[in-house]
Scaffold this motif. Structure first.
Motif, mmCIF file in Angstrom:
data_model
loop_
_atom_site.group_PDB
_atom_site.id
_atom_site.type_symbol
_atom_site.label_atom_id
_atom_site.label_comp_id
_atom_site.label_asym_id
_atom_site.label_seq_id
_atom_site.Cartn_x
_atom_site.Cartn_y
_atom_site.Cartn_z
ATOM 1 N N GLY A 40 4.785 4.367 2.540
ATOM 2 C CA GLY A 40 6.061 4.600 1.874
ATOM 3 C C GLY A 40 5.964 5.128 0.469
ATOM 4 O O GLY A 40 6.943 5.687 -0.050
ATOM 5 N N SER A 41 4.803 4.967 -0.168
ATOM 6 C CA SER A 41 4.685 5.440 -1.544
ATOM 7 C C SER A 41 3.209 5.575 -1.897
ATOM 8 O O SER A 41 2.392 4.771 -1.421
ATOM 9 N N ASN B 35 6.661 -6.987 -6.421
ATOM 10 C CA ASN B 35 7.911 -6.493 -5.846
ATOM 11 C C ASN B 35 7.855 -6.343 -4.334
ATOM 12 O O ASN B 35 8.890 -6.376 -3.668
ATOM 13 N N TYR B 36 6.656 -6.123 -3.812
ATOM 14 C CA TYR B 36 6.509 -5.808 -2.394
ATOM 15 C C TYR B 36 5.581 -6.816 -1.736
ATOM 16 O O TYR B 36 4.509 -7.137 -2.278
ATOM 17 N N ARG C 242 5.935 -0.419 2.086
ATOM 18 C CA ARG C 242 5.874 -1.363 3.211
ATOM 19 C C ARG C 242 4.428 -1.809 3.382
ATOM 20 O O ARG C 242 3.508 -0.987 3.391
ATOM 21 N N GLN D 153 9.895 2.859 -2.098
ATOM 22 C CA GLN D 153 9.772 1.622 -1.328
ATOM 23 C C GLN D 153 8.396 1.580 -0.665
ATOM 24 O O GLN D 153 7.955 2.555 -0.090
#
Length: 123
Positions: free
Chosen positions: A26-27, A111-112, A3, A1
């Motif tokens: 987050g990634s 997606n984000y 952010r 995920q």
């Protein structure tokens, strides 16, 4: 995920400059492409600029080419949008977005998303 948190919007006169920031957490972003989009009242969200995180390859919408510059700071996991020679028609909420692999210009491929930051350019 992942952010994403944008900052740096504000009110500026035509011809002025602003720099937007988008901090990611987050990634790892090494396999990501990041994009900046904007949405004016009553209009659809539109692509502004994109960058491939690992290669640094960039693309721009024609409306901002030569005025805006997208860049990233690997150490800070932050992507920037430097906006120069701003025009009233640049007024919009600006969003940062992320997706895996390659840059896309359609919002639906991302997606984000961040929460957005308002940019207002007065004439």
């Amino acid at each position: 995920q992942v952010r994403l948190v944008e900052s740096g919007g504000g009110l500026v006169q035509a011809g002025g400059s602003l720099r937007l920031s988008c901090a990611a957490s987050g990634s790892p972003l090494s396999n990501f492409a990041m994009g900046w989009f904007r949405q004016a009242p009553g209009k659809e969200r539109e692509f502004v600029a994109g960058i491939n995180w690992s290669s640094g390859h960039t693309i721009y919408d024609d409306s901002v080419k030569g005025r805006f510059t997208i860049s990233r700071d690997n150490g800070k996991s932050t992507v920037y949008l430097q906006m120069n020679s701003l025009k009233p028609e640049d007024t919009a909420v600006y969003y940062c977005a992320g997706r895996l692999w390659s840059i896309a210009t359609a919002p639906s491929f991302y997606n984000y998303w961040g929460q957005g930051t308002q940019v207002t350019v007065s004439s």
